[in-house]
Design a protein around this motif. Structure first.
Motif, PDB file in Angstrom:
ATOM      1  N   SER A 143       0.827  -1.216   0.000  1.00  0.00           N
ATOM      2  CA  SER A 143       0.000   0.000   0.000  1.00  0.00           C
ATOM      3  C   SER A 143       0.862   1.267   0.000  1.00  0.00           C
ATOM      4  O   SER A 143       0.799   2.083   0.929  1.00  0.00           O
ATOM      5  CB  SER A 143      -0.935   0.015   1.216  1.00  0.00           C
ATOM      6  N   PRO A 144       1.706   1.454  -1.015  1.00  0.00           N
ATOM      7  CA  PRO A 144       2.583   2.632  -1.047  1.00  0.00           C
ATOM      8  C   PRO A 144       1.798   3.939  -1.069  1.00  0.00           C
ATOM      9  O   PRO A 144       0.822   4.071  -1.815  1.00  0.00           O
ATOM     10  CB  PRO A 144       3.375   2.446  -2.347  1.00  0.00           C
ATOM     11  N   LYS A 145       2.199   4.884  -0.240  1.00  0.00           N
ATOM     12  CA  LYS A 145       1.528   6.177  -0.210  1.00  0.00           C
ATOM     13  C   LYS A 145       1.922   6.986  -1.442  1.00  0.00           C
ATOM     14  O   LYS A 145       3.101   7.075  -1.791  1.00  0.00           O
ATOM     15  CB  LYS A 145       1.884   6.941   1.055  1.00  0.00           C
ATOM     16  N   SER A 172      -4.076   2.417  -1.229  1.00  0.00           N
ATOM     17  CA  SER A 172      -3.115   3.437  -0.813  1.00  0.00           C
ATOM     18  C   SER A 172      -3.788   4.761  -0.484  1.00  0.00           C
ATOM     19  O   SER A 172      -4.867   5.070  -0.987  1.00  0.00           O
ATOM     20  CB  SER A 172      -2.087   3.681  -1.932  1.00  0.00           C
ATOM     21  N   GLU A 173      -3.089   5.557   0.333  1.00  0.00           N
ATOM     22  CA  GLU A 173      -3.494   6.931   0.585  1.00  0.00           C
ATOM     23  C   GLU A 173      -2.882   7.823  -0.490  1.00  0.00           C
ATOM     24  O   GLU A 173      -1.801   7.542  -1.014  1.00  0.00           O
ATOM     25  CB  GLU A 173      -3.013   7.397   1.956  1.00  0.00           C
ATOM     26  N   VAL A 199     -11.023   6.396  -2.395  1.00  0.00           N
ATOM     27  CA  VAL A 199      -9.705   6.300  -1.768  1.00  0.00           C
ATOM     28  C   VAL A 199      -9.540   7.424  -0.751  1.00  0.00           C
ATOM     29  O   VAL A 199     -10.173   8.480  -0.856  1.00  0.00           O
ATOM     30  CB  VAL A 199      -8.575   6.363  -2.815  1.00  0.00           C
ATOM     31  N   GLU A 200      -8.672   7.179   0.222  1.00  0.00           N
ATOM     32  CA  GLU A 200      -8.389   8.190   1.233  1.00  0.00           C
ATOM     33  C   GLU A 200      -7.399   9.202   0.661  1.00  0.00           C
ATOM     34  O   GLU A 200      -6.338   8.821   0.151  1.00  0.00           O
ATOM     35  CB  GLU A 200      -7.811   7.535   2.482  1.00  0.00           C
ATOM     36  N   SER A 201      -7.736  10.481   0.736  1.00  0.00           N
ATOM     37  CA  SER A 201      -6.872  11.491   0.137  1.00  0.00           C
ATOM     38  C   SER A 201      -6.813  12.750   0.995  1.00  0.00           C
ATOM     39  O   SER A 201      -7.745  13.048   1.751  1.00  0.00           O
ATOM     40  CB  SER A 201      -7.353  11.864  -1.267  1.00  0.00           C
ATOM     41  N   SER A 221       5.917  10.225   1.306  1.00  0.00           N
ATOM     42  CA  SER A 221       5.275   9.363   0.322  1.00  0.00           C
ATOM     43  C   SER A 221       6.208   8.220  -0.050  1.00  0.00           C
ATOM     44  O   SER A 221       7.383   8.190   0.342  1.00  0.00           O
ATOM     45  CB  SER A 221       4.914  10.167  -0.936  1.00  0.00           C
ATOM     46  N   ASP A 222       5.675   7.273  -0.818  1.00  0.00           N
ATOM     47  CA  ASP A 222       6.479   6.142  -1.292  1.00  0.00           C
ATOM     48  C   ASP A 222       6.658   6.152  -2.805  1.00  0.00           C
ATOM     49  O   ASP A 222       7.567   5.512  -3.324  1.00  0.00           O
ATOM     50  CB  ASP A 222       5.821   4.821  -0.882  1.00  0.00           C
ATOM     51  N   ILE A 223       5.782   6.871  -3.505  1.00  0.00           N
ATOM     52  CA  ILE A 223       5.875   6.971  -4.959  1.00  0.00           C
ATOM     53  C   ILE A 223       5.232   8.289  -5.392  1.00  0.00           C
ATOM     54  O   ILE A 223       4.250   8.729  -4.791  1.00  0.00           O
ATOM     55  CB  ILE A 223       5.188   5.768  -5.649  1.00  0.00           C
TER      56      ILE A 223
END
Length: 266
Positions: A143-145, A172-173, A199-201, A221-223
């Motif tokens: 679940s990369p943010k 993902s968020e 989605v959660e944003s 973040s992750d990406i």
């Protein structure tokens, strides 16, 4: 999501991390591992000898990556071709109906100079499918943010829709970073588009230069996912940040590459 993913393979050890990371994002996809032999200055009298050596190295790398994917029970194909890397890559992508191209980039910064390799530059300008740029600092996460910088352009909206799909797929968020005015209007449009994917944003706003704002938010973040813009000739010089071909903001983002960077084309 993406079902056919093309990875440009070189002989570096980091390729195992590139393949593992890509597989972690899209475990149901078929990965096409393509090694391109570019003879370049070696073309000439010793061409056959050099080609054999380079092909042997390429096959050795591909064999190592095949073992990795076999252990994970991943789906894949491998191939070695000869020619100019980007031309071969784009032709192969079209032939195989590729959904995503993955490239490990060697861009960076030196004294008073931004370095973007010719392969990265040419691919970003000419690709008709999304491009995922990776550096050597790759971390696999569930679940990369997602950090989604957006200028509110119609091409950025295309990317926002893709962000929604990916966030839903990864659970993902999303942090949408609004780069331009009118920020509140753009933010509302982003919320509207993302609501379709449940989605959660969160929304944040650029409070200084675009590149500084992106780099400031990147650690959370992750990406990073944004829009490269349209690859059509009349729009070839567009990207998410400014209407110029690889403007300073995008050049710096690619050079720093604080996180994996996925650029969406139309």
């Amino acid at each position: 999501m993406y079902k056919k993913i093309l990875i440009l393979v070189d002989n570096s050890q980091v390729m195992s991390k590139v393949v593992e990371y890509t597989y972690s994002l899209f475990p149901e996809a078929t990965l096409y591992l393509l090694s391109v032999i570019n003879l370049g200055p070696f073309a000439g009298y010793y061409t056959k000898t050099v080609f054999r050596e380079m092909k042997s190295l390429a096959e050795e790398t591909l064999n190592r990556l095949e073992l990795l994917l076999e252990e994970k029970k991943g789906k894949f194909q491998t191939e070695v071709l000869e020619g100019e890397p980007v031309n071969v890559l784009l032709s192969y992508a079209k032939k195989k109906n590729i959904d995503l191209i993955v490239l490990q980039t060697h861009a960076g910064l030196s004294v008073n100079k931004i370095k973007i390799g010719s392969t990265t530059y040419k691919l970003l300008i000419n690709s008709h499918v999304p491009v995922l740029l990776l550096n050597e600092d790759i971390e696999v996460k569930n679940s990369p943010k997602i950090l989604h910088p957006t200028s509110g352009s119609k091409y950025s909206e295309i990317a926002t829709v893709e962000v929604g799909k990916l966030a839903s797929y990864w659970d993902s968020e999303v942090e949408a970073l609004i780069l331009r005015e009118p920020k509140e209007k753009i933010a509302e449009r982003v919320r509207e588009l993302l609501r379709n994917f449940h989605v959660e944003s969160t929304i944040t706003y650029a409070d200084e230069s675009e590149i500084n704002s992106i780099l400031k938010r990147a650690p959370f973040s992750d990406i990073i996912i944004g829009s490269r813009g349209s690859p059509r000739p009349s729009y070839k010089l567009h990207n998410i940040f400014k209407p110029f071909s690889l403007d300073p903001t995008l050049k710096l983002l690619v050079a720093f590459l604080p996180k994996p960077l996925l650029l969406i084309c139309d």
